[in-house]
Design a protein around this motif. Structure first.
Motif, PDB file in Angstrom:
ATOM      1  N   ASP A  66     -10.916 -13.345 -13.125  1.00 40.68           N
ATOM      2  CA  ASP A  66     -11.453 -13.983 -14.323  1.00 40.68           C
ATOM      3  C   ASP A  66     -12.972 -13.828 -14.413  1.00 40.68           C
ATOM      4  OD1 ASP A  66     -12.354 -15.727 -12.361  1.00 40.68           O
ATOM      5  OD2 ASP A  66     -10.993 -17.358 -12.902  1.00 40.68           O
ATOM      6  N   SER A  67     -13.548 -14.488 -15.385  1.00 39.77           N
ATOM      7  CA  SER A  67     -14.991 -14.361 -15.628  1.00 39.77           C
ATOM      8  C   SER A  67     -15.816 -14.897 -14.467  1.00 39.77           C
ATOM      9  CB  SER A  67     -15.370 -15.081 -16.924  1.00 39.77           C
ATOM     10  OG  SER A  67     -14.731 -14.490 -18.038  1.00 39.77           O
ATOM     11  N   ALA A  68     -15.350 -15.987 -13.844  1.00 37.66           N
ATOM     12  CA  ALA A  68     -16.079 -16.535 -12.706  1.00 37.66           C
ATOM     13  C   ALA A  68     -16.090 -15.556 -11.542  1.00 37.66           C
ATOM     14  CB  ALA A  68     -15.458 -17.864 -12.285  1.00 37.66           C
ATOM     15  N   LEU A  69     -14.971 -14.871 -11.336  1.00 36.86           N
ATOM     16  CA  LEU A  69     -14.892 -13.850 -10.286  1.00 36.86           C
ATOM     17  C   LEU A  69     -15.872 -12.714 -10.574  1.00 36.86           C
ATOM     18  CD1 LEU A  69     -11.731 -12.347  -8.663  1.00 36.86           C
ATOM     19  CD2 LEU A  69     -13.383 -10.833  -9.730  1.00 36.86           C
ATOM     20  N   VAL A  70     -15.859 -12.240 -11.806  1.00 39.31           N
ATOM     21  CA  VAL A  70     -16.760 -11.151 -12.188  1.00 39.31           C
ATOM     22  C   VAL A  70     -18.205 -11.565 -11.966  1.00 39.31           C
ATOM     23  CG1 VAL A  70     -17.618  -9.778 -14.129  1.00 39.31           C
ATOM     24  CG2 VAL A  70     -15.150 -10.091 -13.802  1.00 39.31           C
ATOM     25  N   ALA A  71     -18.547 -12.793 -12.359  1.00 40.31           N
ATOM     26  CA  ALA A  71     -19.917 -13.277 -12.197  1.00 40.31           C
ATOM     27  C   ALA A  71     -20.311 -13.355 -10.727  1.00 40.31           C
ATOM     28  CB  ALA A  71     -20.070 -14.638 -12.857  1.00 40.31           C
ATOM     29  N   SER A  72     -19.379 -13.794  -9.889  1.00 42.48           N
ATOM     30  CA  SER A  72     -19.657 -13.906  -8.465  1.00 42.48           C
ATOM     31  C   SER A  72     -19.877 -12.532  -7.837  1.00 42.48           C
ATOM     32  CB  SER A  72     -18.497 -14.622  -7.768  1.00 42.48           C
ATOM     33  OG  SER A  72     -18.774 -14.801  -6.396  1.00 42.48           O
ATOM     34  N   GLU A  73     -19.034 -11.570  -8.199  1.00 44.04           N
ATOM     35  CA  GLU A  73     -19.195 -10.210  -7.685  1.00 44.04           C
ATOM     36  C   GLU A  73     -20.453  -9.546  -8.256  1.00 44.04           C
ATOM     37  OE1 GLU A  73     -17.059  -8.330  -5.318  1.00 44.04           O
ATOM     38  OE2 GLU A  73     -16.899 -10.480  -4.937  1.00 44.04           O
ATOM     39  N   GLN A  74     -20.781  -9.910  -9.490  1.00 44.17           N
ATOM     40  CA  GLN A  74     -21.997  -9.358 -10.099  1.00 44.17           C
ATOM     41  C   GLN A  74     -23.227  -9.803  -9.306  1.00 44.17           C
ATOM     42  OE1 GLN A  74     -22.033  -7.222 -12.923  1.00 44.17           O
ATOM     43  NE2 GLN A  74     -24.083  -6.913 -12.075  1.00 44.17           N
ATOM     44  N   GLN A  75     -23.186 -11.022  -8.813  1.00 41.44           N
ATOM     45  CA  GLN A  75     -24.297 -11.523  -8.003  1.00 41.44           C
ATOM     46  C   GLN A  75     -24.461 -10.690  -6.734  1.00 41.44           C
ATOM     47  OE1 GLN A  75     -23.938 -15.664  -6.960  1.00 41.44           O
ATOM     48  NE2 GLN A  75     -25.872 -15.714  -5.864  1.00 41.44           N
ATOM     49  N   ILE A  76     -23.331 -10.317  -6.114  1.00 47.61           N
ATOM     50  CA  ILE A  76     -23.389  -9.460  -4.929  1.00 47.61           C
ATOM     51  C   ILE A  76     -23.977  -8.106  -5.297  1.00 47.61           C
ATOM     52  CG2 ILE A  76     -22.027  -8.292  -3.152  1.00 47.61           C
ATOM     53  CD1 ILE A  76     -20.029 -10.587  -3.297  1.00 47.61           C
ATOM     54  N   ALA A  77     -23.505  -7.534  -6.407  1.00 42.89           N
ATOM     55  CA  ALA A  77     -24.005  -6.233  -6.854  1.00 42.89           C
ATOM     56  C   ALA A  77     -25.495  -6.280  -7.127  1.00 42.89           C
ATOM     57  CB  ALA A  77     -23.241  -5.781  -8.097  1.00 42.89           C
ATOM     58  N   ASP A  78     -25.932  -7.323  -7.830  1.00 39.06           N
ATOM     59  CA  ASP A  78     -27.357  -7.440  -8.155  1.00 39.06           C
ATOM     60  C   ASP A  78     -28.207  -7.592  -6.897  1.00 39.06           C
ATOM     61  OD1 ASP A  78     -26.673  -7.268 -10.814  1.00 39.06           O
ATOM     62  OD2 ASP A  78     -26.840  -9.427 -11.212  1.00 39.06           O
ATOM     63  N   THR A  79     -27.671  -8.321  -5.929  1.00 40.82           N
ATOM     64  CA  THR A  79     -28.402  -8.509  -4.672  1.00 40.82           C
ATOM     65  C   THR A  79     -28.651  -7.183  -3.976  1.00 40.82           C
ATOM     66  OG1 THR A  79     -27.531 -10.744  -4.342  1.00 40.82           O
ATOM     67  CG2 THR A  79     -28.307  -9.574  -2.383  1.00 40.82           C
ATOM     68  N   PHE A  80     -27.618  -6.366  -3.886  1.00 39.90           N
ATOM     69  CA  PHE A  80     -27.776  -5.082  -3.205  1.00 39.90           C
ATOM     70  C   PHE A  80     -28.578  -4.079  -4.032  1.00 39.90           C
ATOM     71  CE2 PHE A  80     -24.122  -6.592  -0.613  1.00 39.90           C
ATOM     72  CZ  PHE A  80     -24.735  -6.470   0.633  1.00 39.90           C
ATOM     73  N   SER A  81     -28.526  -4.212  -5.344  1.00 40.22           N
ATOM     74  CA  SER A  81     -29.375  -3.370  -6.190  1.00 40.22           C
ATOM     75  C   SER A  81     -30.848  -3.704  -5.968  1.00 40.22           C
ATOM     76  CB  SER A  81     -29.021  -3.562  -7.668  1.00 40.22           C
ATOM     77  OG  SER A  81     -27.755  -3.016  -7.962  1.00 40.22           O
ATOM     78  N   GLU A  82     -31.154  -4.999  -5.889  1.00 45.15           N
ATOM     79  CA  GLU A  82     -32.528  -5.432  -5.662  1.00 45.15           C
ATOM     80  C   GLU A  82     -33.041  -4.984  -4.298  1.00 45.15           C
ATOM     81  OE1 GLU A  82     -32.244  -9.622  -6.189  1.00 45.15           O
ATOM     82  OE2 GLU A  82     -31.861  -9.479  -8.354  1.00 45.15           O
TER      83      GLU A  82
END
Length: 335
Positions: free
Chosen positions: A288-304
């Motif tokens: 769901d959207s909460a899952l996507v948001a949580s994984e997006q946070q991981i992605a953004d962290t590693f991008s940074e």
């Protein structure tokens, strides 16, 4: 009864286990079911196949499941991208790195469990008692693994960054050797490695991923398989069986620990501790959207951190068609 210690010599076979680190090898391990449709399933030692078989969920299959066993998540997802595998199970971080690499993968199912087995361990004799004291210390971790993110998030919670520690990117076999020989100050890792170190009394927990990481695990499919109506139907049935089998684990923890120990070579005490701490806690949840948001946070962290090139939009790598009536991804793990 006195708990039997796990000899150090028994710790080495764990290099080939589980969820989320590097490696490159795989092997065909057999086929179940009958029919004209074949679902190629990527697995890890003691993973989906073992759970399904123990729970009796591989009976009456009207399609074939052809199993391939991988050492870990990243090479499994490489196989999904190459269409050598139709679907397979991984932890919460390998899909982010695969997405960052532009791989053709789709998250189709999720489970939420505790993160108590995701830990930063220190040797028993260590003077470290708080995560803040990791500054300037050496920490072993498998690059691109769930432990990698857990380390980053735990450091952030302690007011530190990855650059504040001396990161040693080591796969579990090498990290285990480095940790037990005192060549690193700490080890960021997941179960059953956490349980094996604790059961062998070779270390203690400095911090866990509880409240730090999302506790999610996934089944990830090849988009091409999902576009094939017959294979998509097989995926739906496969996921239903896997969800039932996961519930069976919670209700049969000792029985599953015996099976898991036999399948992987884990000492029973380690297997049972890991089952109670981690495996039996998992609940099937919606993508769901909460899952996507949580994984997006991981992605953004590693991008940074410049460990993933550019921006990843994780929403582009999920398919919600198999959610059915599943509860939200934030549903509490089982106790």
């Amino acid at each position: 009864m006195r708990r039997r210690l796990v000899p150090a010599a028994l710790l080495l076979p764990f290099a080939l286990l589980l969820t989320a680190c590097g490696g490159s090898s795989s092997a065909r391990t057999g086929t179940d079911g009958t029919g004209s449709v074949t679902l190629d399933v990527g697995d890890q030692k003691g993973g989906s196949e073992a759970i399904l078989r123990a729970a009796g969920e591989l009976k009456d299959l009207h399609y074939k499941i052809r199993w391939s066993t991988f050492t870990s998540g990243p090479p499994l997802l490489e196989a999904v991208n190459a269409r050598a595998v139709d679907i397979g199970g991984v932890g919460n971080t390998p899909p982010v790195f695969a997405a960052g690499a532009g791989s053709k993968i789709t998250v189709v199912a999720a489970w939420h469990g505790t993160s108590r087995g995701d830990t930063v361990l220190v040797p028993n004799g260590s003077k470290l008692t708080r995560p803040q004291q990791l500054k300037g210390r050496s920490v072993a971790v498998a690059q691109g693994s769930s432990a990698h993110y857990q380390l980053v998030a735990s450091l952030k919670a302690a007011g530190l960054t990855l650059s504040d520690v001396k990161v040693r990117y080591l796969q579990p076999a090498d990290a285990l050797a480095a940790f037990t020989s005192g060549k690193v100050d700490a080890w960021a890792v997941w179960d059953p490695y956490t349980s094996q170190i604790l059961q062998a009394r070779q270390g203690r927990v400095l911090t866990t991923g509880d409240g730090i990481t999302n506790g999610l695990t996934f089944q990830v499919a090849a988009p091409a398989a999902l576009k094939d109506p017959k294979k998509a139907a097989a995926v739906k049935d496969y996921l239903a069986r896997l969800r039932r089998a996961t519930s069976w684990v919670h209700d049969h923890q000792e029985e599953w620990a015996k099976v898991w120990a036999k399948d992987t070579g884990l000492p029973y005490e380690v297997a049972l501790a890991s089952v109670k701490r981690t495996n039996a806690s998992r609940v099937p949840v919606a993508v769901d959207s909460a899952l996507v948001a949580s994984e997006q946070q991981i992605a953004d962290t590693f991008s940074e951190l410049d460990l993933i090139p550019g921006k990843v939009d994780f929403a582009d790598f999920v398919d919600r068609r198999y959610n059915g009536g599943l509860p939200p991804s934030t549903t509490p793990a089982k106790e």
